[in-house]
Motif scaffolding. Sequence first.
Motif, PDB file in Angstrom:
ATOM      1  N   LYS A  17       0.450 -16.782 -18.060  1.00 18.96           N
ATOM      2  CA  LYS A  17       0.332 -15.405 -17.567  1.00 18.96           C
ATOM      3  C   LYS A  17       0.443 -15.388 -16.041  1.00 18.96           C
ATOM      4  O   LYS A  17      -0.294 -16.082 -15.349  1.00 18.96           O
ATOM      5  CB  LYS A  17      -1.015 -14.807 -17.973  1.00 18.96           C
ATOM      6  N   PRO A  18       1.348 -14.557 -15.502  1.00 21.07           N
ATOM      7  CA  PRO A  18       1.363 -14.375 -14.054  1.00 21.07           C
ATOM      8  C   PRO A  18       0.321 -13.332 -13.651  1.00 21.07           C
ATOM      9  O   PRO A  18      -0.187 -12.594 -14.508  1.00 21.07           O
ATOM     10  CB  PRO A  18       2.783 -13.855 -13.797  1.00 21.07           C
ATOM     11  N   ASP A  19      -0.001 -13.268 -12.385  1.00 14.15           N
ATOM     12  CA  ASP A  19      -0.886 -12.181 -11.972  1.00 14.15           C
ATOM     13  C   ASP A  19      -0.107 -10.868 -12.017  1.00 14.15           C
ATOM     14  O   ASP A  19       1.116 -10.846 -12.093  1.00 14.15           O
ATOM     15  CB  ASP A  19      -1.476 -12.435 -10.579  1.00 14.15           C
TER      16      ASP A  19
ATOM     17  N   GLU B 253      -4.276 -15.675 -13.319  1.00 14.93           N
ATOM     18  CA  GLU B 253      -3.048 -16.236 -13.886  1.00 14.93           C
ATOM     19  C   GLU B 253      -3.369 -17.525 -14.633  1.00 14.93           C
ATOM     20  O   GLU B 253      -4.508 -17.981 -14.670  1.00 14.93           O
ATOM     21  CB  GLU B 253      -2.026 -16.501 -12.761  1.00 14.93           C
TER      22      GLU B 253
ATOM     23  N   ARG C  48       5.840 -19.755 -15.201  1.00 12.10           N
ATOM     24  CA  ARG C  48       5.297 -18.405 -15.331  1.00 12.10           C
ATOM     25  C   ARG C  48       6.099 -17.606 -16.350  1.00 12.10           C
ATOM     26  O   ARG C  48       7.327 -17.665 -16.364  1.00 12.10           O
ATOM     27  CB  ARG C  48       5.327 -17.681 -13.978  1.00 12.10           C
TER      28      ARG C  48
END
Length: 260
Positions: free
Chosen positions: A86-88, A125, A236
Amino acid sequence: MSEPDEDGADSAHANADRGERIAKWLARAGVASRRDAEKLLPGGRVKLNNTLVSHPASFVQPGDIVQVDGRVIDAPDRARLWRYHKPDGLVTTHRDPEGRPTVFASLPPGLPRVVSVGRLDLGSEGLLLLTNDGSLARRLELPSNGWIRRYRVRVFGMVDERRLADLVRGSEIDGVRYGPIEAGLDSRKGDNAWITVALREGRNREVRRVMLDLNLHVSRLIRTAYGPFQLGTLARRELEEVQGKVLREQVPGLAPAPRH
């Protein structure tokens, strides 16, 4: 309130003749978590063989037709698990009232409906586990598993290593008691530092709140492991399924869903 030993062999044997509780069936089908599935029942949104279901003590048997909001739900597939980086900037929810981008809208097409194992907040993240089986998600979230969640945390401020080490004794912040946290300083450059954090419970925003109590501002929070599952080299937004054999090794007693 869930029944004790709901996933145990005795419970399974007792319910074999009458089928599976509808909320658990819906959770395994990936409609929602078991708790959220139970909330669908009083609203008249669920039908079993064209009859409205309002009570959780309703059972689904092979060949039964289950509908949610008029849509026929496919019988549960075998339990599957994915690792996702998960990316931010994404929220871990299916629908966000503020219209922010969600994890689930970012997933590749062709994936079955999945739910997350725990959450990562908007600014966090790293490793997020996803599954098509809501009951499995609930099981993996239980603190009784003793699974360690590991993070790398970038903070701004002066790190007091003694206070950092004291977190292993647990702490209380604004009346909330947090369990033991193992935290150690990795590196420091000026007022910025990287800290490794390991904890077992993982309450909402726990790492950020504990760091703030140490006068440290979190500027980056990356989950690197959830129990035996690692972020590894996932890029990512990359998604990778955990092999069924590995999943069964790590989750004892997990068996393929019966074919209906």
